[in-house]
Scaffold this motif. Structure first.
Motif, PDB file in Angstrom:
ATOM      1  N   ALA A 158       0.828  -1.207   0.000  1.00 24.48           N
ATOM      2  CA  ALA A 158       0.000   0.000   0.000  1.00 24.48           C
ATOM      3  C   ALA A 158       0.862   1.257   0.000  1.00 24.48           C
ATOM      4  O   ALA A 158       0.562   2.224  -0.706  1.00 24.48           O
ATOM      5  CB  ALA A 158      -0.937  -0.016   1.206  1.00 24.48           C
ATOM      6  N   THR A 159       1.937   1.241   0.762  1.00 24.03           N
ATOM      7  CA  THR A 159       2.846   2.393   0.800  1.00 24.03           C
ATOM      8  C   THR A 159       3.470   2.625  -0.570  1.00 24.03           C
ATOM      9  O   THR A 159       3.528   3.768  -1.056  1.00 24.03           O
ATOM     10  CB  THR A 159       3.942   2.178   1.865  1.00 24.03           C
ATOM     11  N   ILE A 169       1.544   9.191  -6.187  1.00 25.71           N
ATOM     12  CA  ILE A 169       2.058  10.564  -6.086  1.00 25.71           C
ATOM     13  C   ILE A 169       3.012  10.849  -7.246  1.00 25.71           C
ATOM     14  O   ILE A 169       2.942  11.910  -7.872  1.00 25.71           O
ATOM     15  CB  ILE A 169       2.739  10.794  -4.725  1.00 25.71           C
ATOM     16  N   ALA A 170       3.899   9.903  -7.540  1.00 25.33           N
ATOM     17  CA  ALA A 170       4.822  10.075  -8.668  1.00 25.33           C
ATOM     18  C   ALA A 170       4.055  10.236  -9.978  1.00 25.33           C
ATOM     19  O   ALA A 170       4.431  11.053 -10.838  1.00 25.33           O
ATOM     20  CB  ALA A 170       5.787   8.898  -8.743  1.00 25.33           C
ATOM     21  N   THR A 171       2.986   9.479 -10.136  1.00 23.87           N
ATOM     22  CA  THR A 171       2.164   9.580 -11.345  1.00 23.87           C
ATOM     23  C   THR A 171       1.547  10.959 -11.459  1.00 23.87           C
ATOM     24  O   THR A 171       1.509  11.546 -12.553  1.00 23.87           O
ATOM     25  CB  THR A 171       1.076   8.487 -11.346  1.00 23.87           C
ATOM     26  N   LEU A 172       1.053  11.500 -10.350  1.00 22.87           N
ATOM     27  CA  LEU A 172       0.498  12.858 -10.362  1.00 22.87           C
ATOM     28  C   LEU A 172       1.571  13.890 -10.728  1.00 22.87           C
ATOM     29  O   LEU A 172       1.311  14.809 -11.506  1.00 22.87           O
ATOM     30  CB  LEU A 172      -0.114  13.202  -9.007  1.00 22.87           C
ATOM     31  N   VAL A 173       2.772  13.737 -10.180  1.00 25.70           N
ATOM     32  CA  VAL A 173       3.867  14.651 -10.502  1.00 25.70           C
ATOM     33  C   VAL A 173       4.199  14.578 -11.996  1.00 25.70           C
ATOM     34  O   VAL A 173       4.376  15.609 -12.662  1.00 25.70           O
ATOM     35  CB  VAL A 173       5.119  14.344  -9.641  1.00 25.70           C
ATOM     36  N   ALA A 199      -0.637   4.640 -13.584  1.00 32.92           N
ATOM     37  CA  ALA A 199       0.786   4.988 -13.711  1.00 32.92           C
ATOM     38  C   ALA A 199       1.329   4.505 -15.053  1.00 32.92           C
ATOM     39  O   ALA A 199       2.047   5.239 -15.743  1.00 32.92           O
ATOM     40  CB  ALA A 199       1.587   4.381 -12.565  1.00 32.92           C
ATOM     41  N   LEU A 200       0.978   3.285 -15.431  1.00 35.47           N
ATOM     42  CA  LEU A 200       1.449   2.746 -16.711  1.00 35.47           C
ATOM     43  C   LEU A 200       0.906   3.551 -17.885  1.00 35.47           C
ATOM     44  O   LEU A 200       1.620   3.781 -18.870  1.00 35.47           O
ATOM     45  CB  LEU A 200       1.048   1.274 -16.834  1.00 35.47           C
TER      46      LEU A 200
END
Length: 182
Positions: free
Chosen positions: A20-21, A28-32, A169-170
């Motif tokens: 989950a972490t 978060i990385a995907t949003l960035v 993300a993908l």
């Protein structure tokens, strides 16, 4: 100093929290990355393009290994939608591996449709986990109900939610176009 022996349940609880972490970090990385794409931050986009196959392999491979752990070690029986999500994710892991080895930038065109289908399935699955009344009962006829939740981390994140984050993300990573030569 003695050896600490953990039970299978303690290990599974740790794997749930770790998974989950990692999913939250990937989200978060995907949003960035998405915001960088929208705002034209070429430095970030260049890094994503350079490591696209590595990112694809890590996200899809991690999702595949996690799903195998939960079904084969923790004995969480996958529901029908979980199987459909696996059908979409596992080939992406293989494509990511081949793309990584061959440095094939064109592999993203194979990843995108499968990730989009997987995102739709996991999005619906995540929705019916929160709103079981929307489920027609088709899952429970062939195994566990798709509204059954094995665990919910941080109060909101289930296996279907983690799969959705992985698929999104993908999509974002593989949809970023190559730069246009002028």
């Amino acid at each position: 100093m003695g050896v600490v022996a953990l039970t299978k349940y303690e290990i599974t609880d740790m794997v749930e929290t770790l998974s989950a972490t990692l999913a939250v970090i990937v989200g978060i990385a995907t949003l960035v990355i998405a915001v960088s794409w929208i705002t034209g931050q070429e430095r970030v986009l260049g890094a994503v393009r350079e490591f696209r196959s590595t990112i694809t392999l890590c996200v899809a491979g991690g999702a595949m290994l996690g799903s195998l752990y939960f079904s084969e070690v923790a004995n969480y029986i996958p529901c029908r939608f979980c199987w459909f999500q696996r059908i979409a994710m596992y080939p992406i892991a293989l494509i990511g591996l081949v793309a990584f080895i061959r440095r094939d930038a064109g592999a993203r065109f194979y990843v995108l449709p499968m990730a989009a289908i997987g995102a739709c399935i996991s999005g619906w699955h995540y929705l019916i986990e929160w709103r079981p009344g929307l489920d027609t009962g088709s899952c429970s006829a062939t195994g566990p109900s798709c509204t059954d939740i094995w665990f919910r981390s941080f109060g909101f994140l289930t296996l279907a939610g983690m799969a959705l984050i992985g698929f999104l993300a993908l999509i974002v990573v593989n949809a970023i176009p190559e730069p246009v030569d002028e």
